[in-house]
Design an enzyme around this catalytic site. Structure first.
Site, PDB file in Angstrom:
ATOM      1  N   ALA A   1      49.995  43.629  40.479  1.00 48.49           N
ATOM      2  CA  ALA A   1      49.649  42.356  40.770  1.00 48.49           C
ATOM      3  C   ALA A   1      49.193  41.522  39.311  1.00 48.49           C
ATOM      4  CB  ALA A   1      48.103  42.416  41.567  1.00 48.49           C
ATOM      5  N   HIS A   2      49.053  40.378  39.628  1.00 48.21           N
ATOM      6  CA  HIS A   2      48.835  39.200  38.654  1.00 48.21           C
ATOM      7  C   HIS A   2      47.274  39.802  38.403  1.00 48.21           C
ATOM      8  CE1 HIS A   2      47.639  35.596  36.463  1.00 48.21           C
ATOM      9  NE2 HIS A   2      48.970  35.281  36.261  1.00 48.21           N
ATOM     10  N   LEU A   3      46.943  39.339  37.044  1.00 48.02           N
ATOM     11  CA  LEU A   3      45.557  39.916  36.598  1.00 48.02           C
ATOM     12  C   LEU A   3      44.269  38.910  37.113  1.00 48.02           C
ATOM     13  CD1 LEU A   3      46.180  40.903  32.959  1.00 48.02           C
ATOM     14  CD2 LEU A   3      45.626  42.365  34.865  1.00 48.02           C
ATOM     15  N   SER A   4      44.822  37.817  37.575  1.00 46.48           N
ATOM     16  CA  SER A   4      43.780  37.054  37.960  1.00 46.48           C
ATOM     17  C   SER A   4      44.073  36.021  39.233  1.00 46.48           C
ATOM     18  CB  SER A   4      43.435  35.732  36.894  1.00 46.48           C
ATOM     19  OG  SER A   4      44.397  35.000  36.439  1.00 46.48           O
TER      20      SER A   4
ATOM     21  N   VAL B   1      49.694  37.604  44.288  1.00 48.18           N
ATOM     22  CA  VAL B   1      50.769  37.526  43.423  1.00 48.18           C
ATOM     23  C   VAL B   1      51.079  39.329  43.235  1.00 48.18           C
ATOM     24  CG1 VAL B   1      51.772  37.103  41.189  1.00 48.18           C
ATOM     25  CG2 VAL B   1      50.206  35.340  42.387  1.00 48.18           C
TER      26      VAL B   1
END
Length: 378
Positions: free
Chosen positions: A230-233, A237
């Site tokens: 996953a995307h960090l923020s 995503v």
């Protein structure tokens, strides 16, 4: 005319970072002369198995060395040094990807070559750089992924730290080095004075931390790896399970999130207050993942690709076989026939740069020549 025709690059290179980067110069028309020592077998990549076109000519080697000439010189002998300096006089740049202490010992720095040609540019690609406490340390891509923090950001948070599946730091360092090299050549053409250019695997690996590095340096926030790649923020995503496989969804904006809700058509999910904003979705990532797994699991991957492609960013998660058998590669001419004397049907991935809409020509690297005169007209 290819964009770099007329440039002559001497490259003392091995394995991946230097050869991968200089291959781009060769594919774009530069004359790249790969300097190898035949007494020690040349570039060790020639012997990287398991697939070979002949002795000292592996498929790995060809994949990093298209359009290059190869000449055998031993720079530690008077004859080899004299022939090397003869080449320097007619070259624009000298590239090496040796340990950081080696360019000085082998006299490959600008101060050593300036008298031969003031405009010469000397690119040094090393593990940790030159003129520091680690200059003599050997180093490779995966070590840089480990020490830079990239492995800690890769893989499942409940599992062990993981490296990227390919040698991305080698490749990024090679490309970064060639960007610096071309910039220095451009300056030398104007000022008539060359210079040293330095790029290290370690520096490039750290630079790839990107916003995770910026967050820590300014806010003290140490990012950690998240489930599902996953995307960090931003969420959702990440990967999601379908009825028969996996997809990757990228709802980078509220627009894409609402588009996804419109296709799924689940009023309960749409009304859920936990997912009303990016901030809330990030706070409730685990609950959102469960809800979307349930929704996506009702249909196969092909269905979701059909209804979501063009609506929001989506991709199937493919294995290597599926990725390279993808018909889209044929449409965009991303796999090229590169005939080799031992295999007239040899195929390589195409150079990703296009000029005027066309792919660059790729030619198999010439065999290792026994002497300078066999390979190069000075």
């Amino acid at each position: 005319m290819k964009p770099l025709e007329g440039l002559r690059i001497l490259s003392i290179e091995q394995f991946a970072a230097g050869p991968y980067g200089s291959m781009f110069l060769a594919d774009m028309g530069a004359e790249v002369i790969k300097i190898e020592n035949k007494d020690i077998g040349g570039d060790p990549a020639r012997f990287m198995g398991p697939y070979f076109l002949g002795t000292g000519d592996s498929l790995v080697f060809q994949g990093w060395n298209t359009n290059k000439q190869s000449v055998s010189l031993d720079l530690k002998t008077p004859q080899g040094r004299a022939e090397f300096e003869q080449l320097v006089a007619g070259a624009d740049a000298v590239v090496n990807n040796l340990r950081g202490d080696q360019p000085g010992k082998l006299k490959l720095e600008y101060k050593d070559l300036e008298a031969i040609k003031p405009e010469i540019v000397c690119l040094h690609i090393s593990a940790y750089g030159r003129h520091n406490s680690r200059e003599a340390w050997p180093g490779y891509d995966f070590l840089m992924q480990a020490e830079s923090g990239l492995m800690d950001l890769t893989g499942d948070p409940e599992g062990e730290p993981a490296r990227f599946g390919a040698s991305v730091i080698d490749y990024m360092t090679g490309i970064t080095g060639m960007l610096g090299l071309l910039g220095a050549i451009r300056r030398a053409q104007i000022t008539k004075k060359g210079c040293d250019v330095d790029v290290s695997l370690f520096d490039v690996a750290l630079h790839q931390l990107g916003y995770a590095g910026t967050w820590y340096l300014n806010e003290g926030h140490a990012s950690r790896r998240l489930p599902r790649g996953a995307h960090l923020s931003v969420t959702p995503v990440q990967t999601f399970k379908t009825g028969d496989g996996w997809i990757y969804i990228m709802c980078m904006t509220d627009k894409f999130w609402h588009a996804l809700l419109g296709v799924i058509g689940d009023p309960v999910l749409t009304a859920d207050e936990r997912f009303k904003s990016q901030k809330l979705r990030a706070e409730h990532r685990a609950e959102l993942t469960e809800a979307l797994d349930t929704a996506f699991g009702k249909k196969p991957t092909a269905h979701w690709l059909q209804v979501l492609t063009g609506v929001l960013p989506i991709s199937p998660v493919l294995n290597v076989r599926q990725a390279l058998d993808n018909p889209f590669l044929q449409e965009i001419d991303m796999v090229k026939d590169v005939p080799h004397p031992a295999d007239p049907e040899m195929k390589l991935l195409a150079n990703p740069i296009r000029f005027d809409g066309g792919r660059l020509e790729q030619v198999a690297c010439r065999p290792l020549a026994a002497a300078l005169a066999e390979a190069v007209t000075v």
